[in-house]
Design a protein around this motif. Sequence first.
Motif, PDB file in Angstrom:
ATOM      1  N   TYR A  17      -3.525   2.451  -1.138  1.00 15.58           N
ATOM      2  CA  TYR A  17      -2.176   2.412  -1.391  1.00 15.58           C
ATOM      3  C   TYR A  17      -1.840   3.329  -2.394  1.00 15.58           C
ATOM      4  O   TYR A  17      -0.634   2.729  -3.112  1.00 15.58           O
ATOM      5  N   ALA A  18      -2.285   4.323  -2.986  1.00 16.97           N
ATOM      6  CA  ALA A  18      -2.052   5.135  -3.949  1.00 16.97           C
ATOM      7  C   ALA A  18      -0.714   5.687  -3.667  1.00 16.97           C
ATOM      8  O   ALA A  18      -0.040   5.954  -4.732  1.00 16.97           O
ATOM      9  N   ARG A  19      -0.340   6.108  -2.531  1.00 20.99           N
ATOM     10  CA  ARG A  19       0.976   6.901  -2.361  1.00 20.99           C
ATOM     11  C   ARG A  19       1.976   5.830  -2.034  1.00 20.99           C
ATOM     12  O   ARG A  19       2.012   4.931  -1.592  1.00 20.99           O
ATOM     13  N   ARG A  20       3.417   6.538  -2.259  1.00 21.38           N
ATOM     14  CA  ARG A  20       4.620   5.600  -1.839  1.00 21.38           C
ATOM     15  C   ARG A  20       4.585   5.733  -0.251  1.00 21.38           C
ATOM     16  O   ARG A  20       4.193   6.661   0.364  1.00 21.38           O
ATOM     17  N   ARG A  66       1.388  -2.331   0.269  1.00 20.70           N
ATOM     18  CA  ARG A  66       1.656  -2.161  -1.203  1.00 20.70           C
ATOM     19  C   ARG A  66       1.937  -3.375  -1.650  1.00 20.70           C
ATOM     20  O   ARG A  66       1.409  -3.897  -2.623  1.00 20.70           O
ATOM     21  N   ARG A  67       2.908  -4.145  -1.013  1.00 17.83           N
ATOM     22  CA  ARG A  67       3.569  -5.308  -1.835  1.00 17.83           C
ATOM     23  C   ARG A  67       2.723  -6.331  -1.813  1.00 17.83           C
ATOM     24  O   ARG A  67       2.567  -7.190  -2.748  1.00 17.83           O
ATOM     25  N   SER A  68       1.916  -6.596  -0.882  1.00 18.12           N
ATOM     26  CA  SER A  68       0.705  -7.632  -0.790  1.00 18.12           C
ATOM     27  C   SER A  68      -0.525  -7.446  -1.739  1.00 18.12           C
ATOM     28  O   SER A  68      -0.657  -8.359  -2.624  1.00 18.12           O
ATOM     29  N   MET A  69      -0.490  -6.162  -1.965  1.00 15.06           N
ATOM     30  CA  MET A  69      -1.489  -5.955  -3.006  1.00 15.06           C
ATOM     31  C   MET A  69      -1.285  -5.906  -4.339  1.00 15.06           C
ATOM     32  O   MET A  69      -1.660  -6.722  -5.294  1.00 15.06           O
TER      33      MET A  69
END
Length: 161
Positions: free
Chosen positions: A133-136, A27-30
Amino acid sequence: MSASWTYDSDGFEALRPGLQRIYRRGRRSMRAVADEPSDEHLHEWRKRAKDLWHALQIAHPAAPKRMKALARQAHQLSDLLGDDHDLAVLREHIARRGVAFEREATRTALLSAIDRRRASLRREALTLGARIYARRPKRFARLVERGWQKRAAKHPEPIAG
C-alpha cells in the motif's frame, strides 16, 4: 459468471473506480491497525487484503508478471492476518472460556506464546502492507492502467473475458 457482466464504460475505465476503492480501503485498514491493532481492525484489514488479492487476479491480464507478484503479496498478507485471527480466536477461547489446565503456569505460558506469535505476525503484516500500500490509490490505478494500455496496444482484442 463474469462473462455476463455489463459495463457503462469500456476497457480500463470499467475497472478503475473499483480498483481504487479496494486499494483505498486496504490502506485505511492498514493505518487503523498501525494506530490500534485491535482484533476488529486486524480482521477488517484481512478482508480488505483479500479484496485486493481478488481484484489483482481480475487485473492479471493487464500486466501478468506485475499483477501476479502483487496478487501473491496480497495473498500472503491475507494469510498472515488470517493466522493472527485464528490465534485471536484461540486466545479468547483459552482466556475467557476457562479451558482447564492442570497447572495455571501452563495456561499462562500458552497465552504468552500466542501473544508473542501474534505480535510477530502483526509486524510482518505491517511491513508487507507498507510495501503493498505504498502508493496512493490513484497512482496505484495508473500503474495497473499503464500495463493494461501496453497490453491492449499489443492485443487489440479484449484482454479479459
